[in-house]
Design an enzyme around this catalytic site. Structure first.
Site, PDB file in Angstrom:
ATOM      1  N   CYS A   1     -42.261 -67.444  19.542  1.00 16.02           N
ATOM      2  CA  CYS A   1     -42.296 -66.208  18.762  1.00 16.02           C
ATOM      3  C   CYS A   1     -43.258 -66.463  17.602  1.00 16.02           C
ATOM      4  O   CYS A   1     -43.055 -67.407  16.821  1.00 16.02           O
ATOM      5  CB  CYS A   1     -40.887 -65.923  18.239  1.00 16.02           C
ATOM      6  SG  CYS A   1     -40.790 -64.523  17.111  1.00 16.02           S
ATOM      7  N   ASN A   2     -44.311 -65.666  17.544  1.00 14.90           N
ATOM      8  CA  ASN A   2     -45.298 -65.872  16.469  1.00 14.90           C
ATOM      9  C   ASN A   2     -44.694 -65.607  15.102  1.00 14.90           C
ATOM     10  O   ASN A   2     -45.011 -66.288  14.127  1.00 14.90           O
ATOM     11  CB  ASN A   2     -46.498 -64.957  16.690  1.00 14.90           C
ATOM     12  CG  ASN A   2     -47.348 -65.416  17.855  1.00 14.90           C
ATOM     13  OD1 ASN A   2     -48.252 -66.212  17.680  1.00 14.90           O
ATOM     14  ND2 ASN A   2     -47.043 -64.949  19.055  1.00 14.90           N
ATOM     15  N   THR A   3     -43.834 -64.604  15.029  1.00  9.70           N
ATOM     16  CA  THR A   3     -43.254 -64.236  13.740  1.00  9.70           C
ATOM     17  C   THR A   3     -42.396 -65.377  13.201  1.00  9.70           C
ATOM     18  O   THR A   3     -42.492 -65.750  12.021  1.00  9.70           O
ATOM     19  CB  THR A   3     -42.419 -62.939  13.886  1.00  9.70           C
ATOM     20  OG1 THR A   3     -43.213 -61.970  14.583  1.00  9.70           O
ATOM     21  CG2 THR A   3     -42.008 -62.390  12.545  1.00  9.70           C
TER      22      THR A   3
ATOM     23  N   TYR B   1     -37.962 -59.070  14.672  1.00 13.36           N
ATOM     24  CA  TYR B   1     -38.112 -59.911  13.478  1.00 13.36           C
ATOM     25  C   TYR B   1     -39.357 -59.487  12.669  1.00 13.36           C
ATOM     26  O   TYR B   1     -39.465 -59.796  11.493  1.00 13.36           O
ATOM     27  CB  TYR B   1     -38.320 -61.373  13.888  1.00 13.36           C
ATOM     28  CG  TYR B   1     -37.071 -62.157  14.246  1.00 13.36           C
ATOM     29  CD1 TYR B   1     -35.865 -61.540  14.543  1.00 13.36           C
ATOM     30  CD2 TYR B   1     -37.135 -63.550  14.297  1.00 13.36           C
ATOM     31  CE1 TYR B   1     -34.754 -62.295  14.882  1.00 13.36           C
ATOM     32  CE2 TYR B   1     -36.020 -64.312  14.631  1.00 13.36           C
ATOM     33  CZ  TYR B   1     -34.835 -63.682  14.935  1.00 13.36           C
ATOM     34  OH  TYR B   1     -33.745 -64.428  15.266  1.00 13.36           O
ATOM     35  N   GLY B   2     -40.303 -58.841  13.372  1.00 12.97           N
ATOM     36  CA  GLY B   2     -41.638 -58.630  12.809  1.00 12.97           C
ATOM     37  C   GLY B   2     -41.691 -57.820  11.529  1.00 12.97           C
ATOM     38  O   GLY B   2     -42.660 -57.896  10.781  1.00 12.97           O
TER      39      GLY B   2
ATOM     40  N   ASP C   1     -36.995 -66.933  21.191  1.00 15.90           N
ATOM     41  CA  ASP C   1     -37.727 -65.747  20.710  1.00 15.90           C
ATOM     42  C   ASP C   1     -36.712 -64.765  20.129  1.00 15.90           C
ATOM     43  O   ASP C   1     -35.511 -64.849  20.409  1.00 15.90           O
ATOM     44  CB  ASP C   1     -38.500 -65.078  21.854  1.00 15.90           C
ATOM     45  CG  ASP C   1     -39.307 -63.870  21.360  1.00 15.90           C
ATOM     46  OD1 ASP C   1     -40.059 -64.009  20.369  1.00 15.90           O
ATOM     47  OD2 ASP C   1     -39.179 -62.782  21.937  1.00 15.90           O
ATOM     48  N   SER C   2     -37.234 -63.832  19.331  1.00 14.41           N
ATOM     49  CA  SER C   2     -36.363 -62.793  18.774  1.00 14.41           C
ATOM     50  C   SER C   2     -35.788 -61.897  19.871  1.00 14.41           C
ATOM     51  O   SER C   2     -34.797 -61.217  19.647  1.00 14.41           O
ATOM     52  CB  SER C   2     -37.165 -61.937  17.799  1.00 14.41           C
ATOM     53  OG  SER C   2     -38.229 -61.316  18.495  1.00 14.41           O
TER      54      SER C   2
ATOM     55  N   CYS D   1     -48.565 -61.996  19.651  1.00 11.30           N
ATOM     56  CA  CYS D   1     -47.134 -61.663  19.680  1.00 11.30           C
ATOM     57  C   CYS D   1     -46.736 -61.775  21.131  1.00 11.30           C
ATOM     58  O   CYS D   1     -47.421 -61.236  22.014  1.00 11.30           O
ATOM     59  CB  CYS D   1     -46.883 -60.254  19.163  1.00 11.30           C
ATOM     60  SG  CYS D   1     -45.185 -59.705  19.442  1.00 11.30           S
ATOM     61  N   THR D   2     -45.649 -62.487  21.387  1.00 11.94           N
ATOM     62  CA  THR D   2     -45.316 -62.810  22.775  1.00 11.94           C
ATOM     63  C   THR D   2     -44.808 -61.602  23.558  1.00 11.94           C
ATOM     64  O   THR D   2     -44.653 -61.682  24.771  1.00 11.94           O
ATOM     65  CB  THR D   2     -44.293 -63.964  22.818  1.00 11.94           C
ATOM     66  OG1 THR D   2     -43.160 -63.616  22.011  1.00 11.94           O
ATOM     67  CG2 THR D   2     -44.916 -65.244  22.294  1.00 11.94           C
ATOM     68  N   HIS D   3     -44.558 -60.493  22.881  1.00 13.99           N
ATOM     69  CA  HIS D   3     -44.200 -59.261  23.585  1.00 13.99           C
ATOM     70  C   HIS D   3     -45.422 -58.533  24.157  1.00 13.99           C
ATOM     71  O   HIS D   3     -45.304 -57.754  25.098  1.00 13.99           O
ATOM     72  CB  HIS D   3     -43.517 -58.276  22.632  1.00 13.99           C
ATOM     73  CG  HIS D   3     -42.084 -58.587  22.339  1.00 13.99           C
ATOM     74  ND1 HIS D   3     -41.700 -59.703  21.650  1.00 13.99           N
ATOM     75  CD2 HIS D   3     -40.945 -57.911  22.629  1.00 13.99           C
ATOM     76  CE1 HIS D   3     -40.374 -59.695  21.516  1.00 13.99           C
ATOM     77  NE2 HIS D   3     -39.893 -58.619  22.102  1.00 13.99           N
TER      78      HIS D   3
ATOM     79  N   GLU E   1     -39.485 -53.561  23.804  1.00 16.98           N
ATOM     80  CA  GLU E   1     -38.028 -53.813  23.833  1.00 16.98           C
ATOM     81  C   GLU E   1     -37.272 -52.598  24.407  1.00 16.98           C
ATOM     82  O   GLU E   1     -36.215 -52.755  25.002  1.00 16.98           O
ATOM     83  CB  GLU E   1     -37.503 -54.131  22.425  1.00 16.98           C
ATOM     84  CG  GLU E   1     -37.936 -55.494  21.890  1.00 16.98           C
ATOM     85  CD  GLU E   1     -37.087 -56.664  22.411  1.00 16.98           C
ATOM     86  OE1 GLU E   1     -35.879 -56.488  22.617  1.00 16.98           O
ATOM     87  OE2 GLU E   1     -37.661 -57.750  22.616  1.00 16.98           O
TER      88      GLU E   1
HETATM   89  N1  DGL Z   1     -42.250 -61.837  19.974  1.00 10.45           N
HETATM   90  C1  DGL Z   1     -42.362 -61.968  18.562  1.00 10.45           C
HETATM   91  C2  DGL Z   1     -43.710 -62.567  18.184  1.00 10.45           C
HETATM   92  O1  DGL Z   1     -44.326 -63.264  18.977  1.00 10.45           O
HETATM   93  C3  DGL Z   1     -42.125 -60.778  17.686  1.00 10.45           C
HETATM   94  C4  DGL Z   1     -41.113 -59.807  18.049  1.00 10.45           C
HETATM   95  C5  DGL Z   1     -40.364 -59.240  16.870  1.00 10.45           C
HETATM   96  O2  DGL Z   1     -40.933 -58.514  16.043  1.00 10.45           O
HETATM   97  O3  DGL Z   1     -39.194 -59.555  16.829  1.00 10.45           O
HETATM   98  O4  DGL Z   1     -44.175 -62.358  17.091  1.00 10.45           O
END
Ligand code: DGL
Length: 278
Positions: A74-76, A43-44, A11-12, A193-195, A159
């Protein structure tokens, strides 16, 4: 240490730990290496090219650790990098290696949760603009109406450890309201989004009481279990020592302090310098 062939989970930042937790609960026998690119998160908000480059570097590093299989938790990264890595890079990186994402397993099952056939997807700007959920869900549930809402402040809140503060309420309410304004008949919200599971308490607070709110951990874990049943050659490559290794591109001290809330158990991580490969 004895050579292991773990499942790599990427993940990011910290978000993928919410997925790893459920994967480990369902498939505890395997070895796992978690890699968070915390130094370059989020990353988003980054371009396709940047997310692809960063993700590819991390995938290459995980392959060097002996992972035959990597989950982009990570979805992104799944939206912006997975397809290119699978089609363009994997043949050169190792024909028997595999990289899987989190969007397809979610799209395969999402329609079963909704009665109104109207669902909402909350995600990063990058995931929303990629249109990946619209494309993938259409393949499995063509009768579903999918409404998307980008939540650009949610990853920074998580974060920066602000997800339980009063300040977070404004941003959570704003995004839920914008999503439901698109169609009040939405009865299922996907946290794509996994966050975002870290914000679950506040998301529930600002959603109608009967809303189904889905996070992806258990969905991805079940899909991986099914994948390994169907791909026995891959399954046999994986080592089974119960090891859990954690790596971050940023400070391990910060990672350890913060990551425990995502993972639910103490974590001792190590630093990775992607430039030197150590
Ligand atoms: N956890 C990431 C996701 O599932 C995104 C986090 C990011 O923006 O870096 O999309």
């Amino acid at each position: 240490m004895e050579k292991i062939n773990p499942i790599g989970v990427f993940d990011s930042g910290y978000g993928g730990l919410t997925i790893l937790k459920d994967i480990v609960a369902q498939l505890p026998q395997y070895d796992y290496v978690y890699f968070g690119d915390n130094a370059r998160t989020p990353y988003g908000t980054r371009s396709f090219e940047t997310v692809y480059q960063y993700t590819l570097e991390c995938v290459q590093w995980l392959f060097k650790q002996g992972c035959p299989l990597i989950i982009l938790a990570c979805n992104t990264a799944s939206a912006k990098a997975l397809r290119t890595i699978q089609q363009k890079d994997l043949p050169a990186l190792g024909a028997s290696k595999r990289v899987l994402g989190v969007i397809r397993p979610t799209a395969e099952i999402i329609g079963t949760y909704s009665s109104s056939k109207q669902i909402g997807v909350l995600a990063t700007k990058g995931t929303v603009s990629s249109g990946s959920y619209l494309i993938e869900i259409e393949k499995f549930f063509p009768d579903l109406q999918v409404y998307q809402q980008a939540c650009p402040m949610w990853v920074p809140l998580v974060e920066n450890n602000e997800y339980e503060t009063d300040g977070a309420d404004y941003f959570v309410k704003e995004c839920i309201d914008s999503l439901l304004d698109q169609n009040p008949a939405i009865d299922t919200i996907l946290l794509a989004c996994t966050h975002y599971p870290l914000l679950m308490k506040k998301i529930r607070e600002y959603s109608p009481a009967d809303m189904t709110i889905l996070s992806q951990g258990k969905i991805v874990a079940s899909s991986l279990a099914d994948y390994l049943l169907r791909h026995t050659a891959m399954e046999q490559q994986l080592s089974r020592g119960g090891n859990r290794l954690f790596y971050t591109t940023d400070s391990p001290e910060d990672f350890d302090n913060h990551a425990t809330t995502f993972y639910g158990a103490n974590i001792v991580s190590r630093h990775v310098d992607l430039d030197s490969g150590t």
